[in-house]
Design an enzyme around this catalytic site. Structure first.
Site, short mmCIF file in Angstrom:
data_model
loop_
_atom_site.label_atom_id
_atom_site.label_comp_id
_atom_site.label_asym_id
_atom_site.label_seq_id
_atom_site.Cartn_x
_atom_site.Cartn_y
_atom_site.Cartn_z
N LYS A 97 -11.32 -5.63 -5.76
CA LYS A 97 -12.21 -4.43 -6.19
C LYS A 97 -11.48 -3.11 -6.53
O LYS A 97 -12.00 -2.35 -7.13
CB LYS A 97 -13.23 -4.03 -4.82
CG LYS A 97 -12.47 -3.86 -3.71
CD LYS A 97 -13.61 -3.18 -2.51
CE LYS A 97 -13.65 -4.11 -1.32
NZ LYS A 97 -12.32 -3.77 -0.44
N LYS B 24 -5.78 -12.32 -8.06
CA LYS B 24 -6.95 -12.48 -7.32
C LYS B 24 -8.04 -11.44 -7.94
O LYS B 24 -7.52 -10.18 -8.34
CB LYS B 24 -7.03 -12.52 -5.93
CG LYS B 24 -6.68 -11.09 -5.14
CD LYS B 24 -7.11 -11.12 -3.70
CE LYS B 24 -7.25 -9.82 -3.17
NZ LYS B 24 -7.83 -9.45 -1.85
N LYS C 244 0.71 -1.24 -0.20
CA LYS C 244 0.02 0.00 -0.12
C LYS C 244 0.79 1.18 0.07
O LYS C 244 0.50 2.37 -0.53
CB LYS C 244 -0.95 -0.02 1.25
CG LYS C 244 -2.08 -1.12 0.95
CD LYS C 244 -3.47 -0.53 1.39
CE LYS C 244 -4.21 -1.75 0.82
NZ LYS C 244 -5.90 -1.95 1.34
P1 ATP Z 1 -8.64 -4.48 -2.32
O1 ATP Z 1 -8.70 -4.41 -3.80
O2 ATP Z 1 -9.12 -2.82 -1.71
O3 ATP Z 1 -7.47 -5.02 -1.63
P2 ATP Z 1 -10.19 -6.53 -2.00
O4 ATP Z 1 -11.37 -6.84 -3.09
O5 ATP Z 1 -8.99 -7.44 -2.05
O6 ATP Z 1 -10.13 -5.23 -1.64
P3 ATP Z 1 -10.50 -6.86 0.85
O7 ATP Z 1 -11.41 -5.83 1.49
O8 ATP Z 1 -9.08 -6.67 1.28
O9 ATP Z 1 -10.78 -7.14 -0.41
O10 ATP Z 1 -10.82 -8.18 1.38
C1 ATP Z 1 -12.25 -8.44 2.18
C2 ATP Z 1 -12.36 -9.92 2.39
O11 ATP Z 1 -12.51 -10.55 1.13
C3 ATP Z 1 -11.24 -10.72 2.90
O12 ATP Z 1 -11.41 -11.44 3.97
C4 ATP Z 1 -10.50 -11.44 1.62
O13 ATP Z 1 -9.76 -12.59 2.10
C5 ATP Z 1 -11.60 -11.74 0.98
N1 ATP Z 1 -11.51 -11.64 -0.55
C6 ATP Z 1 -11.04 -10.44 -1.28
N2 ATP Z 1 -10.77 -10.72 -2.68
C7 ATP Z 1 -10.96 -12.03 -2.77
C8 ATP Z 1 -11.06 -13.14 -4.01
N3 ATP Z 1 -10.47 -12.74 -5.01
N4 ATP Z 1 -11.25 -14.40 -3.70
C9 ATP Z 1 -11.60 -14.88 -2.26
N5 ATP Z 1 -11.68 -13.87 -1.28
C10 ATP Z 1 -11.60 -12.61 -1.41
#
Ligand code: ATP
Ligand code: LTN
Length: 339
Positions: A204, A201, A119
């Protein structure tokens, strides 16, 4: 007659940030499990909005995102009758314990966190102290409720390890105060990959909106995004090494239909990717429809939402205050001033 008290349910704590669109990855990887865990465990859930301000937020958008995320999680099946589901900033014990835990966390430990390193690169113009201390706030979230288990994705494992280390350190300096939390690895934990680059992965914050499906995407958008999903030139719907795009689509289809991989391979035997992608899009749309309908209803009912998060904040405050009071007493603070 001898009476037996039922065994205490284990405590689960988890949280998610209200930082924008909630994706199919968040849902299948985390939120769907939350709703299933509510039967077997004592669950406590939160929207981690204090964590969200480690990245600059526009006030009106942030306020809207928080309320929308709250409604969407209820629509996904978080049941406020079973599990207190609160908003972190409304429960002041979190910020208070986080400060205290900062004083039991080493600079070196926080410097090693990969999320901080990632980050800091991404937000090079705003490497604030909150971003650095993010894991001690997360530790406070978990330790306040004496959680036994914390469901987290792979990206949060390092933070949970640190929460365990901080808890053990505090317990060692004083006396047993915190339960040491274990990670909860769901039986059918899904890791959903980007539709545009299936080696990454689904996230968002991906700048390409075709890489993710949002829970509130319209059916047409869902169809278009799956149609454009990256696969391979080999053809054949089968799960195999090197077929990341197809494997991901099989994983998604399996999660939303409950069908096994073998059943899916059989269903699409002799069919092309076009048919398969259309079926995945339809299954996802069908799965999301009731969630979207419930969301549309809930977001209109601001009074109900307020009632839910207010009640949950009161429960969370009284549970967490017990731990915070113990901690403060052990450290040697004077008792709270009388009003
Ligand atoms: P950012 O893009 O802002 O990092 P993110 O979409 O990766 O956000 P987080 O807010 O970091 O999501 O994660 C929220 C929850 O969703 C966490 O428990 C994370 O492990 C899960 N998660 C996020 N992306 C995935 C994915 N692609 N597959 C499975 N679980 C996910
Ligand atoms: N950092 C987590 C959200 C989060 C959390 C927590 C998860 C904040 N506090 C406590 C589990 C337990 C995230 O961004 N996914």
């Amino acid at each position: 007659m001898e009476t037996t008290t039922p065994p205490q349910k284990k405590i689960i704590f988890s949280a998610i940030q209200p930082s924008g669109t909630i994706t199919l990855g968040n849902y299948l990887g985390a939120l769907k499990n939350w709703t299933q865990l509510q039967e077997e465990y004592r669950c406590i859930f939160a929207l981690a909005d204090l964590h969200t301000i480690t990245v600059r937020q526009e006030p009106a958008v942030f306020r809207r995102n928080t309320l929308e995320a709250y409604a969407l999680l209820l629509a996904c099946g978080v049941d406020p009758q079973k599990s207190p589901f609160f908003i972190q900033s409304q429960v002041h014990t979190h910020a208070e314990l986080a400060w205290i835990l900062n004083c039991y966390t080493q600079f070196g430990e926080l410097s090693r966190m990969t999320q901080f390193k990632d980050k800091s690169l991404k937000h090079a113009d705003n490497i604030n102290v909150g971003l650095f201390a993010y894991p001690s706030l997360m530790a406070a979230d978990i330790l306040l409720y004496q959680a036994d288990l914390v469901p987290v994705g792979a990206d949060q494992k390092q933070h949970l390890e640190l929460a365990r280390d901080i808890a053990a350190r505090f317990n060692g300096i004083y006396s047993p105060t915190f339960t040491i939390p274990d990670p909860y690895i769901p039986k059918d934990g899904a890791r959903i990959m980007s539709l545009q680059d299936p080696t990454k992965k689904m996230s968002k914050s991906d700048e390409n909106p075709n890489a993710w499906v949002a829970l509130l995407d319209k059916p047409d958008d869902i169809v278009r995004k799956f149609k454009r999903a990256v696969t391979d030139s080999e053809g054949g719907v089968r799960y195999a090494e090197g077929k990341d795009g197809v494997n991901n689509l099989i994983g998604i289809y399996s999660c939303v239909t409950g069908k096994s991989c073998a059943e899916i391979e059989k269903e699409f035997d002799g069919k092309g990717y076009g048919d398969f992608k259309a079926a995945v899009a339809e299954a996802v749309t069908d799965h999301l429809r009731p969630i979207q309908e419930e969301y549309a209803r809930l977001i209109q009912d601001k009074a109900y939402l307020e009632q839910c998060y207010t009640a949950a904040a009161q429960t969370a405050l009284s549970l967490s205050q017990r731990t915070l009071s113990k901690v403060m007493k052990k450290i040697g603070f004077l008792p709270p001033a009388k009003p």
